[in-house]
Design a protein around this motif. Structure first.
Motif: not given
Length: 290
Positions: A209-229
């Protein structure tokens, strides 16, 4: 067989202080086989019988390690939480581990989301693997319900490692019994009625789960809104909608309703004076239920 695997094997056969049939040792070989793969985030996974602090060990060794190193301890002598609080638990009663991340493609001013991201990853991983409802207390506590009461079952600590690394430590009470609780407000997955307390699949689920969320956040340039975080964190945050007291640096405090988590990961409090005050650091005390 590596030294750490031999240690596990000896513990199974010898009458050591690690022997607890209700708390078998982690299967380091199986965990590495499941999690360490080419193209994946996790580059190595070590399990040690005991250490002072997995965070301290990984920070000290970070310069010579690639991103994705995972260090797991069956017991910790000097585990730390936020604000230098001590984290104590019997050997093999929980998951105590740290991971090394290097989010170099993400602006440093967004790295403050990493503890919140980890909380989301732990909560979502456990909901699938343990079958227990969890909630997040801002910024980094994992809450479960035991006998109708909200209790802390886990915590997260992020520390910088050099100029480009962050070590994130996770402590999670899994099979802690009522008479082993360090404080009455502590809890565990077992006490919360978890359907599964086998630590091997739980650790696999959390790291995936951490790998998934980290990858999604990183792919969005750390943008918490774009990544859904940002949205996902808010949906699982037990602090929002409650009246809380923020214990701030410098012996200051602020009371208000927690109304949002902003784009910088700060908790926004609405005070009686009509002011919306973001809180970026401090201890939060829940004063009334949501």
């Amino acid at each position: 067989m590596t030294p750490r695997d031999a240690s596990d094997a000896n513990d199974r056969t010898n009458g050591s202080r690690w022997s607890d049939l209700d708390r078998p040792p982690l299967n380091a070989t199986g965990l590495r086989r499941a999690l360490v793969r080419e193209g994946g985030l996790w580059s190595s996974l070590d399990v040690v019988p005991e250490t002072g602090s997995t965070n301290t060990d990984l920070v000290d060794r970070a310069a010579g390690l690639p991103e994705g190193a995972v260090l797991v301890a069956e017991a910790q002598r000097s585990a730390r939480g936020r604000l230098d609080r001590v984290w104590t638990a019997p050997a093999r009663s929980g998951l105590f581990f740290s991971v090394l991340l290097r989010p170099t493609e993400v602006p440093v001013d967004r790295w403050g989301w990493l503890p919140l991201l980890t909380g989301v990853a732990v909560a979502t991983g456990l909901s699938r693997a343990a079958g227990v409802d969890t909630a997040l207390k801002w910024p980094n506590d994992l809450l479960v319900r035991v006998g109708g009461e909200e209790r802390k079952a886990g915590g997260i600590l992020a520390e910088r490692a050099g100029t480009d690394g962050v070590v994130i430590g996770i402590g999670l009470n899994v099979t802690l019994r009522e008479n082993e609780l360090p404080v009455p407000t502590a809890g565990s997955l077992a006490l919360a009625g978890a359907a599964n307390t086998d630590r091997d699949p739980l650790l696999r689920a959390v790291l995936r789960s951490l790998e998934h969320w980290y990858g999604t956040w990183r792919a969005a340039g750390g943008d918490p809104a774009v990544s859904g975080l940002q949205e996902t964190y808010a949906a699982g945050c037990a602090t929002l909608g409650r009246t809380v007291r923020a214990e701030l640096p410098g012996d200051r405090s602020l009371v208000g309703e927690a109304v949002a988590v902003d784009g910088d990961g700060r908790l926004v409090l609405a005070t009686d004076e009509g002011v919306r005050q973001p809180v970026g650091a401090g201890d939060i005390v829940h004063l009334r239920p949501a």
